[in-house]
Write an enzyme that holds these catalytic residues in place. Structure first.
Site, PDB file in Angstrom:
ATOM      1  N   HIS A  62       0.101 130.197  51.133  1.00  0.00           N
ATOM      2  CA  HIS A  62       1.040 128.958  51.784  1.00  0.00           C
ATOM      3  C   HIS A  62       2.311 129.344  51.631  1.00  0.00           C
ATOM      4  O   HIS A  62       2.972 128.269  51.669  1.00  0.00           O
ATOM      5  CB  HIS A  62       0.630 127.787  51.144  1.00  0.00           C
ATOM      6  CG  HIS A  62      -1.044 127.353  51.224  1.00  0.00           C
ATOM      7  ND1 HIS A  62      -1.384 126.602  52.377  1.00  0.00           N
ATOM      8  CD2 HIS A  62      -2.094 127.679  50.620  1.00  0.00           C
ATOM      9  CE1 HIS A  62      -2.708 126.479  52.124  1.00  0.00           C
ATOM     10  NE2 HIS A  62      -3.000 127.307  51.318  1.00  0.00           N
ATOM     11  N   ASN A 101      -6.397 121.042  53.218  1.00  0.00           N
ATOM     12  CA  ASN A 101      -6.041 121.840  54.184  1.00  0.00           C
ATOM     13  C   ASN A 101      -6.474 121.023  55.533  1.00  0.00           C
ATOM     14  O   ASN A 101      -6.921 119.767  55.315  1.00  0.00           O
ATOM     15  CB  ASN A 101      -6.990 122.885  54.079  1.00  0.00           C
ATOM     16  CG  ASN A 101      -6.552 124.015  53.123  1.00  0.00           C
ATOM     17  OD1 ASN A 101      -5.384 123.854  52.948  1.00  0.00           O
ATOM     18  ND2 ASN A 101      -7.430 124.862  52.676  1.00  0.00           N
TER      19      ASN A 101
HETATM   20 FE1  HDE Z   1      -4.226 126.465  46.865  1.00  0.00          FE
HETATM   21  N1  HDE Z   1      -2.843 127.466  45.848  1.00  0.00           N
HETATM   22  N2  HDE Z   1      -5.721 127.552  45.796  1.00  0.00           N
HETATM   23  N3  HDE Z   1      -5.862 125.717  47.955  1.00  0.00           N
HETATM   24  N4  HDE Z   1      -3.176 125.565  48.198  1.00  0.00           N
HETATM   25  C1  HDE Z   1      -1.571 127.373  46.131  1.00  0.00           C
HETATM   26  O1  HDE Z   1       0.079 126.997  44.543  1.00  0.00           O
HETATM   27  C2  HDE Z   1      -5.443 128.420  44.628  1.00  0.00           C
HETATM   28  C3  HDE Z   1      -7.131 125.828  47.552  1.00  0.00           C
HETATM   29  C4  HDE Z   1      -3.409 124.574  49.068  1.00  0.00           C
HETATM   30  O2  HDE Z   1       2.612 123.296  50.413  1.00  0.00           O
HETATM   31  C5  HDE Z   1      -0.855 127.953  44.974  1.00  0.00           C
HETATM   32  O3  HDE Z   1       2.272 126.386  44.449  1.00  0.00           O
HETATM   33  C6  HDE Z   1      -6.709 128.437  43.902  1.00  0.00           C
HETATM   34  C7  HDE Z   1      -8.092 125.003  48.395  1.00  0.00           C
HETATM   35  C8  HDE Z   1      -2.222 124.251  49.571  1.00  0.00           C
HETATM   36  O4  HDE Z   1       3.535 124.241  48.449  1.00  0.00           O
HETATM   37  C9  HDE Z   1      -1.683 128.670  44.106  1.00  0.00           C
HETATM   38  C10 HDE Z   1      -7.880 128.161  44.758  1.00  0.00           C
HETATM   39  C11 HDE Z   1      -7.140 124.228  49.071  1.00  0.00           C
HETATM   40  C12 HDE Z   1      -1.076 124.922  49.048  1.00  0.00           C
HETATM   41  C13 HDE Z   1      -2.848 128.202  44.786  1.00  0.00           C
HETATM   42  C14 HDE Z   1      -6.988 127.436  46.020  1.00  0.00           C
HETATM   43  C15 HDE Z   1      -5.956 124.592  48.742  1.00  0.00           C
HETATM   44  C16 HDE Z   1      -1.823 125.690  47.903  1.00  0.00           C
HETATM   45  C17 HDE Z   1       0.379 129.126  45.798  1.00  0.00           C
HETATM   46  C18 HDE Z   1      -9.253 128.275  44.640  1.00  0.00           C
HETATM   47  C19 HDE Z   1      -7.385 123.056  50.044  1.00  0.00           C
HETATM   48  C20 HDE Z   1       0.426 124.828  49.496  1.00  0.00           C
HETATM   49  C21 HDE Z   1       1.494 128.268  45.624  1.00  0.00           C
HETATM   50  C22 HDE Z   1      -9.745 127.594  43.405  1.00  0.00           C
HETATM   51  C23 HDE Z   1      -7.975 121.786  49.408  1.00  0.00           C
HETATM   52  C24 HDE Z   1       0.948 123.700  48.689  1.00  0.00           C
HETATM   53  C25 HDE Z   1       1.304 127.111  45.014  1.00  0.00           C
HETATM   54  C26 HDE Z   1       2.474 123.779  49.210  1.00  0.00           C
HETATM   55  C27 HDE Z   1      -1.138 126.407  47.259  1.00  0.00           C
HETATM   56  C28 HDE Z   1      -4.383 128.193  44.143  1.00  0.00           C
HETATM   57  C29 HDE Z   1      -7.944 126.813  46.967  1.00  0.00           C
HETATM   58  C30 HDE Z   1      -4.661 124.137  49.164  1.00  0.00           C
HETATM   59  C31 HDE Z   1      -1.734 130.249  43.896  1.00  0.00           C
HETATM   60  C32 HDE Z   1      -6.773 129.164  42.515  1.00  0.00           C
HETATM   61  C33 HDE Z   1      -9.447 124.820  48.356  1.00  0.00           C
HETATM   62  C34 HDE Z   1      -1.999 123.157  50.855  1.00  0.00           C
HETATM   63  O5  HDE Z   1      -1.551 128.007  42.911  1.00  0.00           O
END
Ligand code: HDE
Length: 705
Positions: free
Chosen positions: A93, A166
């Site tokens: 992201h 999302n």
């Molecule tokens: Fe994320 N995700 N994600 N994700 N995610 C990040 O956090 C993570 C997942 C989502 O505009 C990271 O600050 C894991 C689902 C958005 O700043 C990180 C798993 C959904 C954003 C991270 C998921 C998301 C992130 C990277 C599996 C939808 C951007 C930078 C368990 C519900 C937020 C940060 C923004 C960002 C980890 C799965 C949505 C690495 C471990 C499911 C919208 O922490």
């Protein structure tokens, strides 16, 4: 020279070198050296220590052509700061667009929760929403085929609540332990460094073909949901089940949905690819322009509420993030709206530094046992400590709560607060006003009881990977099904390894046999591969029309754009009438002409253009009109950009309005007239046609799977 207030303050600049010229100049300083000076009335430029700078154009040298001196603290400070201006980009992201706004509750959920934001009707809660692509870097383009992040930080009276979702309601995997594998597979391949920002490559499809739980998500990402027309036209989903807790501590499950006021709309693949070349910031610019114009992007917030007893009867497990709860099973209740009405002042300070975390929830809301959610609760804080460099990142204004906050956490890098007194612990008897816990209205978890055997186990109820994928595919219109099949053919055609293509087609057989055949045919596979064994029987769920995009398009031109191609000699009255009808229907109208200064119309007046033809292709618009004199048509039939303008508009299934000059251009582009190509006399017909795509045209313009 007297010291003025720091730059950024309101002090007036004493011009450097005492020179007051205002147009820019080259002057000789005391030592005879050359200075470039720009005049005007500005605050004094200083170093970060507040020391006024006399010359910001030349470094300190031993002599006019001699070496630069190490003692030049002004040069060293400036370059050192510059060298450190980038922070690690988000691992996923990274590319995002964000805006400020508010949430206004219209229906109280007091029966289900104590959270003030969900119970105080009419209350406006400030928020910051960030939309993102997943796979590309911060500088990548806006329109790849990719999931869009939809993250909202509500600054509630009871602390920050982050709904980090999302634009697709399901996810690829069921357990967070697979997330690094998924992301490594989708990102550029590590040995070659490409492709960036694309799923169409071997490592992604290799991983997917070995991960049957991703099949439902695969249907969504191969649909046009991943190539949205505008960020204002996407849905948002919290994905996981959360809990609401009421006064009595009773828990109700909840899923959150955002629904765009402008309805859903997507581009089509060829268009998305061309937009990437023509305007890399297509979505960011669209959001910026809408907000600047006062056309504030808006979404409804809706909830699906259900009890444990209801959940026990679902033919799927709601704790599995690869599943939706169809709207037909648990209807959506609209409870409020989000309006984005202010663009950030500074991209880095706000859009880049904002830190969302699904673990940020407020009293009255709680987590469910979804294993994907549970993994996320750890990940975000961890990554943000690295990305923002300090445990004090909550003090950055965009991350700080807007309600009072106080605790005994202290020190650390980049500490901005200066707590007073000797007490930094609790309980204490030395301070009367230090913060204490508040059992009555503090955060409480649901008193869930857990039992069962510990282990690295996946629940039986998570075993069905195909039924909802099938339901999704079968819920689509025939045009959308064709796009899914064609997207799969496109993506798998970029996969070098035959066994991966075959493995994917084999999975598709469980989703829909016809889909598998279409894709196999598109890939020229010599035979259909055998379907893999399933861990659970595939069920036939009723179709859910709410899963379509076409079914959720709005019959409106609001938020849409119409381009009018003109040249010298075009008929001004016709253009005016069209502009009036289109803006009346809510569209933004842009004039495109071979020269940006405009064109001289038939009546001799000049009409200013909004875009020059070469830089403003028809992919920027939802429908186009071509109004040309014979002279204009003569000129533009010899211009490839004009021919592409109409050819692309036609190929992208857009309505086209033409006069006789426009007709000549269409003839040159070999475009047959169909019901989406209208005479300019029929403005009403054109406005109606402009509100949708000419879906029936598609099979005549491209070979589809
Ligand atoms: Fe994320 N995700 N994600 N994700 N995610 C990040 O956090 C993570 C997942 C989502 O505009 C990271 O600050 C894991 C689902 C958005 O700043 C990180 C798993 C959904 C954003 C991270 C998921 C998301 C992130 C990277 C599996 C939808 C951007 C930078 C368990 C519900 C937020 C940060 C923004 C960002 C980890 C799965 C949505 C690495 C471990 C499911 C919208 O922490």
């Amino acid at each position: 020279m007297t010291k003025e207030k720091n730059a950024g303050g309101t002090g007036k600049r004493k011009p450097a070198n005492g020179s007051g010229n205002s147009n820019g100049d080259i002057r000789r300083g005391a030592g005879g050296e050359i200075h470039q000076i720009v005049g005007g009335d500005h605050p004094a430029l200083t170093t970060n220590q507040g020391i006024p700078i006399s010359d910001n154009q030349n470094s300190l040298k031993a002599n006019p052509r001699g070496p630069v001196l190490l003692e030049d603290f002004i040069l060293r400070e400036k370059i050192t700061h510059f060298d450190h201006e980038r922070i690690p980009e988000r691992i996923v992201h990274a590319r995002g667009t964000a805006a400020h706004g508010f949430f206004e509750l219209s229906k109280s959920l007091a029966q289900y929760t104590t959270a003030k934001i969900l119970t105080e009707v009419g209350e406006k809660t400030p928020l910051f929403a960030r939309f993102s692509t997943v796979a590309g870097g911060a500088g990548s383009v806006d329109t790849p085929r990719d999931v869009r992040g939809f993250a909202v930080k509500f600054y509630t009276k009871e602390g920050n609540w982050d709904l980090v979702g999302n634009n697709i309601p399901v996810f690829f995997i069921q357990d967070a332990i697979k997330f690094p594998d998924l992301i490594h597979a989708v990102k550029m391949e590590p040995d070659r460094g490409f492709p960036q920002n694309a799923t169409a490559h071997d490592t992604f499809w290799d991983f997917i073909s070995l991960t049957p739980e991703s099949m439902h998500m695969v249907m969504w990402i191969m649909s046009d949901r991943t190539i949205p027309r505008s960020l204002r036209m996407i849905e948002g989903f919290g994905i996981h089940s959360f809990r609401l807790l009421n006064e009595a501590g009773k828990s109700t499950f909840v899923k959150f949905h955002w629904r765009p006021k402008l309805g859903l709309q997507s581009t089509i693949w060829d268009e998305a690819v061309k937009i990437a070349g023509a305007d890399q910031d297509f979505h960011r610019r669209d959001m910026f322009e809408a907000i600047e114009k006062g056309d504030f992007p808006e979404w409804e917030l809706a909830v699906q509420l259900f009890t444990q007893e209801q959940a026990d009867k679902f033919p799927f497990d709601h704790l599995d993030s690869t599943k939706i709860i169809p709207e037909e099973l648990v209807p959506l209740q609209v409870i409020g709206r989000m309006v984005l009405d202010r663009w950030p002042d500074n991209f880095f300070a706000e859009t880049e530094q904002v830190a969302y975390c699904p673990a940020n929830i407020v009293p009255g809301i709680d987590f469910s046992n979804d294993p994907l959610l549970q993994g996320r609760l750890f990940s975000y804080l961890d990554t943000q400590l690295l990305r923002l460099g300090s445990p004090n990142f909550n003090q950055i204004p965009i991350n700080a709560p807007k309600c009072p906050f106080a605790n005994h956490q202290r020190d650390g890098r980049m500490q901005m607060m200066q707590p007073k007194g000797r007490v930094a612990y609790e309980p204490n008897s030395l301070s009367e006003d230090s913060p204490r816990e508040t059992p009555a209205n503090g955060f409480h978890s649901q008193g869930a009881q857990e039992s069962g055997e510990k282990g690295r186990i996946r629940a039986e109820s998570f075993a069905d990977h195909y039924s909802q994928a099938r339901q999704f595919y079968r819920s689509q219109t025939k045009y959308e099904q064709t796009h899914i099949a064609s997207a799969l053919v496109f993506e798998l055609s970029k996969v070098d390894h035959l066994h991966i293509r075959q493995a994917m087609v084999a999975h598709l057989r469980h989703i829909d046999e016809d889909l598998a055949k279409r894709v196999a045919d598109g890939l020229a596979l010599d035979k259909l591969p055998g379907a893999p064994t399933t861990a659970a029987p595939v069920q036939d769920f009723d179709p859910s029309p709410a899963l379509q995009i076409i079914g959720k398009m709005k019959d409106t031109l609001e938020g849409r754009a119409i381009g009018i191609l003109i040249a010298d000699g075009s008929d001004g009255a016709v253009i005016k009438e069209l502009q009036k009808a289109a803006t009346g229907a809510g569209a933004k109208v842009k004039i495109v002409s071979p020269k940006v200064g405009g064109a001289k119309l038939a009546d001799g007046t000049m009409l200013k253009a909004d875009g020059q033809l070469a830089g403003t292709p028809s992919i920027m618009f939802d429908a186009v009109a071509v109004i040309l004199s014979a002279e204009g048509a003569d000129l533009l039939t010899g211009e490839a950009a004009a021919i592409d303008f109409v050819r692309d508009a036609f190929g992208h299934l857009k309505a086209i309005a033409i006069d006789s000059g426009g007709r000549a251009l269409l003839d040159k582009a070999n475009i047959e007239r169909d019901k989406g190509v209208l005479d300019i006399d029929n403005i009403k017909g054109f406005i109606t046609a402009a509100k949708t795509r000419q879906w029936d045209r598609e099979s005549s313009v491209r070979i589809l799977a």
